[in-house]
Motif scaffolding. Sequence first.
Motif, PDB file in Angstrom:
ATOM      1  N   ALA A  79       1.779  10.114   9.126  1.00  0.00           N
ATOM      2  CA  ALA A  79       1.229  10.436   7.915  1.00  0.00           C
ATOM      3  C   ALA A  79       0.138  11.949   8.503  1.00  0.00           C
ATOM      4  O   ALA A  79      -0.157  12.701   7.702  1.00  0.00           O
ATOM      5  N   ARG A  80      -0.604  11.352   9.278  1.00  0.00           N
ATOM      6  CA  ARG A  80      -1.655  12.173   9.726  1.00  0.00           C
ATOM      7  C   ARG A  80      -1.021  13.481  10.421  1.00  0.00           C
ATOM      8  O   ARG A  80      -1.439  14.469  10.087  1.00  0.00           O
ATOM      9  N   LEU A  81       0.074  13.200  11.096  1.00  0.00           N
ATOM     10  CA  LEU A  81       0.671  14.568  11.700  1.00  0.00           C
ATOM     11  C   LEU A  81       1.163  15.492  10.806  1.00  0.00           C
ATOM     12  O   LEU A  81       1.206  16.619  10.976  1.00  0.00           O
ATOM     13  N   ILE A  82       1.965  14.923   9.703  1.00  0.00           N
ATOM     14  CA  ILE A  82       2.408  16.037   8.746  1.00  0.00           C
ATOM     15  C   ILE A  82       1.322  16.534   8.043  1.00  0.00           C
ATOM     16  O   ILE A  82       1.531  17.585   7.680  1.00  0.00           O
ATOM     17  N   ALA A  83       0.491  15.572   7.548  1.00  0.00           N
ATOM     18  CA  ALA A  83      -0.722  16.221   7.231  1.00  0.00           C
ATOM     19  C   ALA A  83      -1.622  17.163   7.645  1.00  0.00           C
ATOM     20  O   ALA A  83      -1.954  18.155   6.955  1.00  0.00           O
TER      21      ALA A  83
ATOM     22  N   VAL B 193       0.849  -1.118  -0.053  1.00  0.00           N
ATOM     23  CA  VAL B 193       0.016  -0.061  -0.134  1.00  0.00           C
ATOM     24  C   VAL B 193       0.876   1.127   0.198  1.00  0.00           C
ATOM     25  O   VAL B 193       1.851   1.401   0.795  1.00  0.00           O
ATOM     26  N   VAL B 194       0.751   2.278  -0.944  1.00  0.00           N
ATOM     27  CA  VAL B 194       1.747   3.167  -1.061  1.00  0.00           C
ATOM     28  C   VAL B 194       0.558   4.789  -1.141  1.00  0.00           C
ATOM     29  O   VAL B 194      -0.428   4.472  -1.608  1.00  0.00           O
ATOM     30  N   ALA B 195       0.890   5.621  -0.420  1.00  0.00           N
ATOM     31  CA  ALA B 195       0.284   6.906  -0.160  1.00  0.00           C
ATOM     32  C   ALA B 195       1.361   8.000  -0.263  1.00  0.00           C
ATOM     33  O   ALA B 195       2.636   7.785   0.272  1.00  0.00           O
ATOM     34  N   GLU B 196       1.064   9.062  -0.537  1.00  0.00           N
ATOM     35  CA  GLU B 196       1.863  10.409  -0.541  1.00  0.00           C
ATOM     36  C   GLU B 196       1.367  11.741  -0.043  1.00  0.00           C
ATOM     37  O   GLU B 196       0.163  11.857   0.027  1.00  0.00           O
ATOM     38  N   ILE B 197       2.309  12.440   0.401  1.00  0.00           N
ATOM     39  CA  ILE B 197       1.940  13.809   0.683  1.00  0.00           C
ATOM     40  C   ILE B 197       2.935  14.707  -0.419  1.00  0.00           C
ATOM     41  O   ILE B 197       4.183  14.507  -0.207  1.00  0.00           O
ATOM     42  N   PRO B 198       2.440  15.200  -1.493  1.00  0.00           N
ATOM     43  CA  PRO B 198       3.261  15.720  -2.444  1.00  0.00           C
ATOM     44  C   PRO B 198       4.167  16.746  -2.121  1.00  0.00           C
ATOM     45  O   PRO B 198       3.709  17.706  -1.292  1.00  0.00           O
ATOM     46  N   GLY B 199       5.483  16.834  -2.732  1.00  0.00           N
ATOM     47  CA  GLY B 199       6.210  17.827  -2.421  1.00  0.00           C
ATOM     48  C   GLY B 199       5.936  19.225  -3.387  1.00  0.00           C
ATOM     49  O   GLY B 199       5.419  19.048  -4.426  1.00  0.00           O
ATOM     50  N   SER B 200       6.685  20.270  -2.951  1.00  0.00           N
ATOM     51  CA  SER B 200       6.674  21.463  -4.010  1.00  0.00           C
ATOM     52  C   SER B 200       7.608  21.487  -5.039  1.00  0.00           C
ATOM     53  O   SER B 200       7.578  22.182  -6.076  1.00  0.00           O
TER      54      SER B 200
ATOM     55  N   LYS C 186       9.133  20.414   0.786  1.00  0.00           N
ATOM     56  CA  LYS C 186      10.035  20.554  -0.440  1.00  0.00           C
ATOM     57  C   LYS C 186       9.819  19.148  -1.300  1.00  0.00           C
ATOM     58  O   LYS C 186       9.616  19.193  -2.620  1.00  0.00           O
ATOM     59  N   ARG C 187      10.318  18.093  -0.544  1.00  0.00           N
ATOM     60  CA  ARG C 187      10.108  16.826  -1.148  1.00  0.00           C
ATOM     61  C   ARG C 187       8.980  16.114  -0.769  1.00  0.00           C
ATOM     62  O   ARG C 187       8.266  16.308   0.064  1.00  0.00           O
ATOM     63  N   THR C 188       8.540  15.331  -1.846  1.00  0.00           N
ATOM     64  CA  THR C 188       7.577  14.513  -1.724  1.00  0.00           C
ATOM     65  C   THR C 188       7.814  13.498  -0.459  1.00  0.00           C
ATOM     66  O   THR C 188       8.768  12.993  -0.505  1.00  0.00           O
ATOM     67  N   ILE C 189       6.635  13.041   0.356  1.00  0.00           N
ATOM     68  CA  ILE C 189       6.887  12.193   1.506  1.00  0.00           C
ATOM     69  C   ILE C 189       6.072  11.113   1.048  1.00  0.00           C
ATOM     70  O   ILE C 189       4.752  11.174   1.143  1.00  0.00           O
ATOM     71  N   ARG C 190       6.644   9.848   0.799  1.00  0.00           N
ATOM     72  CA  ARG C 190       5.955   8.574   0.412  1.00  0.00           C
ATOM     73  C   ARG C 190       5.780   7.549   1.710  1.00  0.00           C
ATOM     74  O   ARG C 190       6.713   7.412   2.503  1.00  0.00           O
ATOM     75  N   PHE C 191       4.735   7.111   1.781  1.00  0.00           N
ATOM     76  CA  PHE C 191       4.349   6.286   2.872  1.00  0.00           C
ATOM     77  C   PHE C 191       4.101   5.036   2.239  1.00  0.00           C
ATOM     78  O   PHE C 191       3.015   4.575   1.526  1.00  0.00           O
ATOM     79  N   VAL C 192       4.589   3.706   2.882  1.00  0.00           N
ATOM     80  CA  VAL C 192       4.383   2.359   2.418  1.00  0.00           C
ATOM     81  C   VAL C 192       4.249   1.537   3.460  1.00  0.00           C
ATOM     82  O   VAL C 192       5.091   1.245   4.504  1.00  0.00           O
ATOM     83  N   LEU C 193       3.119   0.695   3.319  1.00  0.00           N
ATOM     84  CA  LEU C 193       2.875  -0.524   4.051  1.00  0.00           C
ATOM     85  C   LEU C 193       3.147  -1.806   3.326  1.00  0.00           C
ATOM     86  O   LEU C 193       2.506  -1.931   2.089  1.00  0.00           O
ATOM     87  N   TRP C 194       4.208  -2.400   4.050  1.00  0.00           N
ATOM     88  CA  TRP C 194       4.775  -3.489   3.115  1.00  0.00           C
ATOM     89  C   TRP C 194       3.986  -4.788   3.196  1.00  0.00           C
ATOM     90  O   TRP C 194       3.544  -5.192   4.222  1.00  0.00           O
TER      91      TRP C 194
END
Length: 543
Positions: free
Chosen positions: A337-341, A294-301, A348-356
Motif C-alpha cells: 500500500a505504501r509503495l503504490i501510494a 480492517v479495510v483501506a483503499e487507494i481510489p481509482g479514476s 484506473k481501478r480502486t485498489i482495496r487492502f484488507v487485513l482479515w
Amino acid sequence: MKTLKAHRFAHAIVAGLLGCTAAVPALASPDGESAAIARIIDEGMNRSEAMTTASALMDRIGPRLTNSENHRKAERWAMDLLKQRGLVNIHVEPFDFGLGWNLDSYSVAMISPRPLPLTAIPVAWSPPTAGPVQGQIVIAPMSREEHFAEWKGKLAGKIVLVSLPGETSESKSAVFQRYTDADIAALDAYTRPVFDPDAAALQVRNRRFQGKLAAFLKAEGALALVKMSYRDGKLVHGEGYDFQPGQTLALPAIELAQEDYRKLVRLAKTGAAPEIAISVAARYDESNLRAENVVAEIPGSDPKAGYVMAGAHFDSWIAGDGANDNGAGSVTVLEAARLIARLGVKPKRTIRFVLWGGEEQGLLGSRAYIEQHLATRPVDPSLKGYESYVAWRNAFPITPKPEYGQLKAYFNMDNGSGRFRGIYTEGNLGAEKLLKEWLAPFDMLGADKLVVSKTGGTDHVFLQAIGLPGYQFIQDPLDYDTRVHHLNLDTVDHMRAEDMRQAAVIMAGMLWQAANSDKELPRAVLPTQPTPTDPFKVSDPSQ
C-alpha cells in the motif's frame, strides 16, 4: 550467487527504466506502466519499511488472537499507519465471532519428584485456574467418547494427561528449505476435486470432542486437562476453538512440550506419579462478540472499472508473536500500500487492502466479507465458528451479489515470510497468460513460476470457491512448517528481510498492473452442487 546476480540485474533494470521516466507523460500509458514498476522496485528495494513495520507490530504489540485486546490494539495501529501512508476510506467491517480472551500470565512446573519449570502454554479460550492448582498426574489417553468409561471414578483431584505420548521423533528432512526448480515443478499438478458428503460431519464431530472430553473430566472432579504438542523441539502452539459463549471448555487446558510430556509419562511409569502445579491468569471478554476486518483503499479514476484487492490475515495464535503467521503477509500488504501510494497517481481501478480477522478459526473474516459484498450461500444461522465454516463450503446454491462482478483480482499472502517464486493458478488455465504477463517484470527477482495446483487453508480459498479470481503466491518454505507455524518460535527473528522486500515489491506490482490493465483475469465457472466422487462409499461408523 543467483541472488546476487538477480540483485545487480534488478538495479540495472531500475536504473534504465528510471532514466526514461522524465519523458513519460502519464503513468497510465504502457510506457508509464514500466516507469511505475521501476519506481515500485526502486522504492521497495532501496527504502523499504517492511522490517521496521514488522518490528512495530510483532515486537511492540505481539500476538493478535481474534477479538482479543491485542488484536484491537493492532487494528488501531494499522489504521493509523494506513492513514499516514495516504490511504482513504479506512474503516473496520465487523462480523459475528464470539468471546474475547486475554492471557495475562501463566506458569506450569513439576513439583515432585524434583522442581522443574515445564515448557507449556494454555489452550486458547480455556478457563483460568482459581490461583495455582496442584495435583498428581494420571496418564489417561482419550480420543473418543468410548474411552470415557475406562476412567470413570479414577480422576478426582488429578491433572489428566490425555494424549498418547508416542515415540521421540527424528526429523528426516531439512528444517530450513528454499525451493529448487524441481520442487516447484512438482507443484505443477492438477488437483482433482473430491466431494465426500460424509466428510463434513466427521470433521465437526472430531472438533466437538475436546469440549466433551473437558466436560467429562470436570464431572469426574479432575483439576485440569493436559495434552501434548504436535511438534517436538520444545515447541508449543496453544490452538483452541471453543470461543462461543456458553460453549467454552469446562476446565483449564494446557498444552505441554513433547519432551516434558514424555518425561512425566516416564516418571509415572517407573515410580510415584509426578505432581505438577498450574497457574493461568486469563480473562474472557463478552462486551463485544464481533471481530473485525480492517479495510483501506487507494481510489481509482474510473468508478465503473471495478476494483482489485490484496489481503492477509491479521490474527494469530498466542504462543509466539504471530510474525510469520501472518504478520509477514500483513506487513507485505501494508508495505505494498505504501509503495503504490508513493506513486502519487490514481490507478484506473480502486485498489482495496484488507487485513482479515478470524482466519485461524475458519476463514471467518474473509467469509464475512464475501457474504457482505460478493455472494451468499444458504447456511443455517444457528451454526457458529468451525461448524459454520464446514457447512459453508458445502452449501448450494451460490447467489452472487451486485458487487460480484466488480472484484477483478485478489492477491493473498499467508505462507510465512519466504520470497515469492511465482503464483498458483488454482486450476484456472485461462488465467495463466495474464498472470504470467503481470509477473514478467519480476523474473529478475526470481518470481517467474506458475503452477496449476491449488493452495488451501487461507483467505483466498472462499473467493475461489465462489468462482472469483483469488490467488496465493508460491513462497520458499524456509522454516515455516517445520518450527514456526503457530508455534512459540514465530517471532521476527524468523523473518527474512530480503524476502520481505521482494514480496512487497511484487505484491505492489501485481496490484498496480491488475488495476490498470485493459484485460481482466478469466473467471472460473460459478460452482454448483457436486455429486459424490465415490457414490458407492460406505462410511466406517468407528471413525
